[in-house]
Design a protein around this motif. Structure first.
Motif, PDB file in Angstrom:
ATOM      1  N   ALA A  43      44.449  36.163  49.689  1.00  0.00           N
ATOM      2  CA  ALA A  43      43.596  34.972  49.591  1.00  0.00           C
ATOM      3  C   ALA A  43      42.221  35.351  49.057  1.00  0.00           C
ATOM      4  O   ALA A  43      41.662  34.654  48.201  1.00  0.00           O
ATOM      5  N   PHE A  44      41.685  36.471  49.546  1.00  0.00           N
ATOM      6  CA  PHE A  44      40.366  36.881  49.065  1.00  0.00           C
ATOM      7  C   PHE A  44      40.419  37.367  47.616  1.00  0.00           C
ATOM      8  O   PHE A  44      39.489  37.130  46.847  1.00  0.00           O
ATOM      9  N   VAL A  45      41.483  38.042  47.243  1.00  0.00           N
ATOM     10  CA  VAL A  45      41.622  38.475  45.848  1.00  0.00           C
ATOM     11  C   VAL A  45      41.578  37.256  44.922  1.00  0.00           C
ATOM     12  O   VAL A  45      40.887  37.263  43.896  1.00  0.00           O
ATOM     13  N   LEU A  46      42.290  36.188  45.289  1.00  0.00           N
ATOM     14  CA  LEU A  46      42.279  34.962  44.474  1.00  0.00           C
ATOM     15  C   LEU A  46      40.905  34.292  44.487  1.00  0.00           C
ATOM     16  O   LEU A  46      40.415  33.839  43.441  1.00  0.00           O
ATOM     17  N   MET A  95      41.717  47.235  46.410  1.00  0.00           N
ATOM     18  CA  MET A  95      40.700  47.614  45.416  1.00  0.00           C
ATOM     19  C   MET A  95      41.102  47.311  43.977  1.00  0.00           C
ATOM     20  O   MET A  95      40.321  46.690  43.245  1.00  0.00           O
ATOM     21  N   PRO A  96      42.282  47.729  43.525  1.00  0.00           N
ATOM     22  CA  PRO A  96      42.626  47.440  42.120  1.00  0.00           C
ATOM     23  C   PRO A  96      42.682  45.940  41.816  1.00  0.00           C
ATOM     24  O   PRO A  96      42.244  45.505  40.752  1.00  0.00           O
ATOM     25  N   ALA A  97      43.184  45.160  42.761  1.00  0.00           N
ATOM     26  CA  ALA A  97      43.266  43.716  42.539  1.00  0.00           C
ATOM     27  C   ALA A  97      41.868  43.092  42.472  1.00  0.00           C
ATOM     28  O   ALA A  97      41.632  42.161  41.695  1.00  0.00           O
ATOM     29  N   LEU A  98      40.933  43.603  43.274  1.00  0.00           N
ATOM     30  CA  LEU A  98      39.575  43.076  43.241  1.00  0.00           C
ATOM     31  C   LEU A  98      38.835  43.490  41.969  1.00  0.00           C
ATOM     32  O   LEU A  98      37.865  42.840  41.576  1.00  0.00           O
ATOM     33  N   GLY A 120      29.937  47.706  41.035  1.00  0.00           N
ATOM     34  CA  GLY A 120      29.434  47.083  42.252  1.00  0.00           C
ATOM     35  C   GLY A 120      30.443  47.092  43.389  1.00  0.00           C
ATOM     36  O   GLY A 120      30.073  47.036  44.561  1.00  0.00           O
ATOM     37  N   MET A 121      31.725  47.190  43.049  1.00  0.00           N
ATOM     38  CA  MET A 121      32.786  47.210  44.059  1.00  0.00           C
ATOM     39  C   MET A 121      33.103  48.624  44.551  1.00  0.00           C
ATOM     40  O   MET A 121      33.894  48.782  45.487  1.00  0.00           O
ATOM     41  N   LEU A 122      32.503  49.641  43.950  1.00  0.00           N
ATOM     42  CA  LEU A 122      32.800  51.022  44.344  1.00  0.00           C
ATOM     43  C   LEU A 122      32.602  51.318  45.836  1.00  0.00           C
ATOM     44  O   LEU A 122      33.339  52.138  46.391  1.00  0.00           O
ATOM     45  N   PRO A 123      31.646  50.700  46.516  1.00  0.00           N
ATOM     46  CA  PRO A 123      31.520  50.990  47.954  1.00  0.00           C
ATOM     47  C   PRO A 123      32.795  50.718  48.760  1.00  0.00           C
ATOM     48  O   PRO A 123      32.985  51.323  49.812  1.00  0.00           O
ATOM     49  N   ILE A 124      33.671  49.840  48.279  1.00  0.00           N
ATOM     50  CA  ILE A 124      34.942  49.631  48.985  1.00  0.00           C
ATOM     51  C   ILE A 124      35.752  50.921  48.958  1.00  0.00           C
ATOM     52  O   ILE A 124      36.307  51.344  49.971  1.00  0.00           O
ATOM     53  N   GLY A 125      35.813  51.572  47.807  1.00  0.00           N
ATOM     54  CA  GLY A 125      36.514  52.850  47.701  1.00  0.00           C
ATOM     55  C   GLY A 125      35.854  53.919  48.548  1.00  0.00           C
ATOM     56  O   GLY A 125      36.535  54.726  49.187  1.00  0.00           O
ATOM     57  N   LEU A 126      34.526  53.931  48.567  1.00  0.00           N
ATOM     58  CA  LEU A 126      33.809  54.908  49.398  1.00  0.00           C
ATOM     59  C   LEU A 126      34.088  54.666  50.880  1.00  0.00           C
ATOM     60  O   LEU A 126      34.245  55.621  51.651  1.00  0.00           O
TER      61      LEU A 126
END
Length: 159
Positions: A43-46, A95-98, A120-126
């Motif tokens: 749901a969040f990815v969409l 992560m890849p979907a986002l 900007g999304m890199l902190p999710i991977g970190l």
């Protein structure tokens, strides 16, 4: 704000501000709804894709991303939360979907904007790497403690 800065800010809103807001809410003893990870992730990815790519949502995109981001981080930082392995898989799997909206922007010719969003999304991977490291060291510590306890038991049994 420039377009590139706007895209980077949108990524940071999801990857940094939303989890910080969730932690603040929890400190204030306010728990957002606990939705199951298999529901909240897609749901969040969409929602993220729509807020990032649909021009009609541009005015409310930050609010959508922040509210959705808080719900997205709930299985990782909220109550109840996923197991350590579940949290790691949840973050690495989404992560890849986002990043797809950023990839779409690059494919459409907006390389700087798309790359800014992905960065900007890199902190999710970190965060996922940090959780994996912590889980690994906790497991190693637990195994070492178990071995020490077993060694003491065997030595006591021999005496």
């Amino acid at each position: 704000m420039s377009h590139v800065a706007h895209m980077a800010a949108a990524g940071l809103l999801v990857s940094v501000l939303a989890p910080l807001l969730l932690l603040l809410l929890r400190a204030l003893r306010v728990e957002p709804p606990a939705l199951p990870a298999p529901v909240v992730a897609p749901a969040f990815v969409l929602l993220h894709a729509a807020a990032s790519l649909v021009p009609a949502l541009a005015g409310i995109a930050p609010v959508l991303l922040l509210a959705g981001g808080v719900l997205f981080w709930t299985p990782v930082l909220g109550r109840p939360r996923l197991s350590p392995a579940g949290r790691i898989v949840y973050l690495f799997a989404t992560m890849p979907a986002l990043d797809l909206p950023g990839v779409w922007l690059v494919a459409r010719g907006d390389g700087p904007g798309g790359i800014a969003m992905v960065l900007g999304m890199l902190p999710i991977g970190l965060a996922a790497l940090g959780l994996a490291w912590r889980w690994m060291t906790d497991e190693e510590r637990r195994a070492s403690t178990d071995e020490s306890a077993d060694g003491t038991t065997h030595e006591t049994a021999r005496s």
